[in-house]
Design a protein around this motif. Sequence first.
Motif, PDB file in Angstrom:
ATOM      1  N   ASP A  79       0.837  -1.202   0.000  1.00  0.00           N
ATOM      2  CA  ASP A  79       0.000   0.000   0.000  1.00  0.00           C
ATOM      3  C   ASP A  79       0.870   1.250   0.000  1.00  0.00           C
ATOM      4  OD1 ASP A  79       0.782   0.562   2.629  1.00  0.00           O
ATOM      5  OD2 ASP A  79      -1.102  -0.093   3.530  1.00  0.00           O
ATOM      6  N   TYR A  80       0.238   2.414  -0.024  1.00  0.00           N
ATOM      7  CA  TYR A  80       0.978   3.667  -0.151  1.00  0.00           C
ATOM      8  C   TYR A  80       1.832   3.988   1.069  1.00  0.00           C
ATOM      9  CZ  TYR A  80      -1.843   4.611  -4.309  1.00  0.00           C
ATOM     10  OH  TYR A  80      -2.423   4.552  -5.547  1.00  0.00           O
ATOM     11  N   GLY A 186       5.939   2.415  -1.588  1.00  0.00           N
ATOM     12  CA  GLY A 186       4.739   3.173  -1.277  1.00  0.00           C
ATOM     13  C   GLY A 186       4.735   4.503  -2.006  1.00  0.00           C
TER      14      GLY A 186
END
Length: 431
Positions: A79-80, A186
């Motif tokens: 994820d980021y 990310g």
Amino acid sequence: MKTSYLFYFLLFSFSIISKAQEVPEVDQDRLEKTIHTLAKYGMKENGETNRVAFSDADLQGRAYIISLMQISGLEVSVDYAGNIIGKRAGKDPGLKPIGFGSHIDMVPDGGNYDGCVGSLAAIEVIRTLNEAGIKTEHPLEIFIFSNEEGGVMGSRAIVGELLDDALSVVNSTGYSMREGINRLGGNADRIWQVEREEGSLTAFLELHIEQGGILDREEIDIGVVEGIVGIKWWDVNIKGFANHAGTTPMALRKDALIAASKFVLAVNEVTNSYEGNQVGTVGRIEAFPGAPNVIPGEVQLSLEIRDLSSAKIEKLFEGIKSRAKAIEEETGTSFSFTPIDATSAPALTDERIQKIISEAAAEMGLSSMQMQSGAGHDAQDMARITPVGMIFVPSVDGISHSPKEFTSPEDMANGANVLLRTILKLDQSWF
């Protein structure tokens, strides 16, 4: 009637026992092997491992974790915030996922079990379910959180608590959190998009080594964590008067270091004056100007208080400030307290999950005890958005954040099996 009732009672009891016996067990040797393999990423010539978040070793270890998750059939993404997420579909896509996992980054020159046991046990649980042909009702979601040791970065992002000022913090690799997030795959500019809503998970579980030595000393197999303590920090400044050490009479001195010494003892005395497991610590102290022939005119030190109750933390702090006031009058000095923002609130685990963990341990013939966690964990942040549970396994002599930390293969497997059973019980009882 009595005979018929007894027959159905025995049949029901046998059914329960049979279901308990059908629960598969993890592969202890395979789990231990993955622990040893992960330890190779960042291993130095002396055989110890250094895998701080954002380092090359961290990137290599994460690649290994991703490969294990992919082998296990998980849908893997980063994820980021740099968290590694692995998803396994459930029978009912309308149910919220059961989440579990931990972290693999280390403190500088740390050990191979802190965080790693929970992360690799989570993957081992998935592999065990696959081999047993068990598909859960709920989707399952593994979280390998980024930069736990450097401020629970990944989990703070997930609950919307990673603020912009934290992104400029630099760790021992020389990378800031912002740079590190991007280095992990990310995107720091879009980190706000990883925030999860409250109730988006059915529950979150974290298996971890116990870092206080209680389980090892008491020879208990499993710790059922009832809560993760809150932590509050202050910078304390003590002002006296710097003067010549050879010519200033003792009775006329305003020695800031004498005041600091009395304060350190006062912190210990006030903290011990209450029943419970609260702790108070002065871990850093510096005197100025720092010359052997000058009476210290100023001292800067730290104050940390930890407890499961925010109210008790505040009560302890007020007691310590009261003692500081008395020391001021006694020594002719002045105290000031500045709160440090990098603190965390207490997080109680869910009592229902505590009970399920205890039941899972009992089914396996393992001893267990309720206990608090004096260290922070990702589960502490996850408690903001979902019910959480934590499972502790012994660390020999309570050693942690050290190359000497060690958890036996048997204890790792015990924890992984309790995690597995807890997940299956949650899957059947929480809709």
